[in-house]
Design an enzyme around this catalytic site. Sequence first.
Site, PDB file in Angstrom:
ATOM      1  N   LYS A   1     -34.889 -65.237  17.648  1.00  0.00           N
ATOM      2  CA  LYS A   1     -36.210 -64.897  18.591  1.00  0.00           C
ATOM      3  C   LYS A   1     -36.245 -65.722  19.882  1.00  0.00           C
ATOM      4  CE  LYS A   1     -41.310 -64.690  18.799  1.00  0.00           C
ATOM      5  NZ  LYS A   1     -42.836 -64.756  18.281  1.00  0.00           N
TER       6      LYS A   1
ATOM      7  N   ARG B   1     -61.929 -65.387  13.753  1.00  0.00           N
ATOM      8  CA  ARG B   1     -60.805 -65.327  13.767  1.00  0.00           C
ATOM      9  C   ARG B   1     -60.432 -64.122  12.610  1.00  0.00           C
ATOM     10  NH1 ARG B   1     -61.045 -70.734  14.199  1.00  0.00           N
ATOM     11  NH2 ARG B   1     -60.785 -71.164  11.954  1.00  0.00           N
TER      12      ARG B   1
ATOM     13  N   LYS C   1     -41.465 -68.517  10.491  1.00  0.00           N
ATOM     14  CA  LYS C   1     -40.862 -68.726  12.006  1.00  0.00           C
ATOM     15  C   LYS C   1     -40.968 -70.309  12.482  1.00  0.00           C
ATOM     16  CE  LYS C   1     -43.298 -68.942  15.556  1.00  0.00           C
ATOM     17  NZ  LYS C   1     -44.061 -68.979  16.693  1.00  0.00           N
TER      18      LYS C   1
ATOM     19  N   GLU D   1     -36.390 -69.700  16.547  1.00  0.00           N
ATOM     20  CA  GLU D   1     -37.108 -69.438  17.957  1.00  0.00           C
ATOM     21  C   GLU D   1     -36.789 -70.694  18.730  1.00  0.00           C
ATOM     22  OE1 GLU D   1     -41.154 -68.486  20.332  1.00  0.00           O
ATOM     23  OE2 GLU D   1     -41.026 -68.620  17.719  1.00  0.00           O
TER      24      GLU D   1
END
Length: 341
Positions: A221, A44, A135, A176
């Site tokens: 978003k 990762r 977010k 979002e």
Amino acid sequence: MASLNAIAQKLVAPGKGILAADESEPTIAKRFASIGLDSNLELRRDYREMLFRATDAMTNYISGVILTEETLEQSAMDGTPFRTLLAEADVVPGIKVDRGAFPMPGSDGEKITEGLDGLRQRLAHYASLGAGFAKWRGVITINETAPTRNNIRANAHALARYASLCQEAGIVPVVEPEVLADGEPGDHSIQRCQDVTGETLETVFKELRLAGVDLSGMLLKPNMVLAGHRAGDKPSVDEVARKTRETLLQFVPAAVPGIAFLSGGQTDEEATAHLSAMNEIGNMPWHLTFSYGRALQNVALRTWNGKRENFAPAQEAFAHRARMNSLASLGQWRRDIDLAA
């Protein structure tokens, strides 16, 4: 410290957009499994390092990167903190703060996003690490009985509480609300998506106002208005662009500095084509740009294939998609440009 509006404006600067690199461990494990890799800390790290060291893409086309908690405090193999790599490219680091979407009690396939408990303390920590934005994703499902008004209101309320806490911490909230195109059964029409998206956005902005959120210091978003992925008739690029614009103009206040679309339910090229078609029409009160994950990373992930020796070609693939979406954010993308580059 830069104002919330200044940070938001930087994130939607002309020709730039946001890289969503905030895949949860289960999600990135699926992405890695698709190319035959196991997900571990080292891989990762290598994958994110490949993206963040892609100088052409990061410097010229990317304004911000949404990170996970793991990545915000992670360093490249040589010990350079990822936050330093982003700062060198003048890219704003962001952080995903929700804890995921979970089944909503008493509903038919609907979900509610969790993560408000302890969020004030977490946001203070993220701000101390240099996060400029955050977010939170709320998921809205379409099926025969969904969405219910209760589910839309619950997710909108959570988004508003999150946004208010972000602004208290000096962090720009990216709000979002995603009406799923690739959920189940996924056979809804584009008109059904438009109706649900409109109701969702109307409810979200009602809750944001009630929570006292400064609309000039946030970004939206949203999903584009699409037919379900199993719908019989696939709408044209122009129809998607027209219906999405209509919905935004009706329900999104002009005070919002910008709209950075998610790419869910679309191919790489579809996400680019739809964004460009909207911007080509022009005359919108907001900057329209991208906040893409898969649509920026797909080809780069497969080119990288878990090998550091593949960094350069993978970075070229990433830069190509970033450039195409940069053109789309200016209404200048063309399929022949994409194929020729």
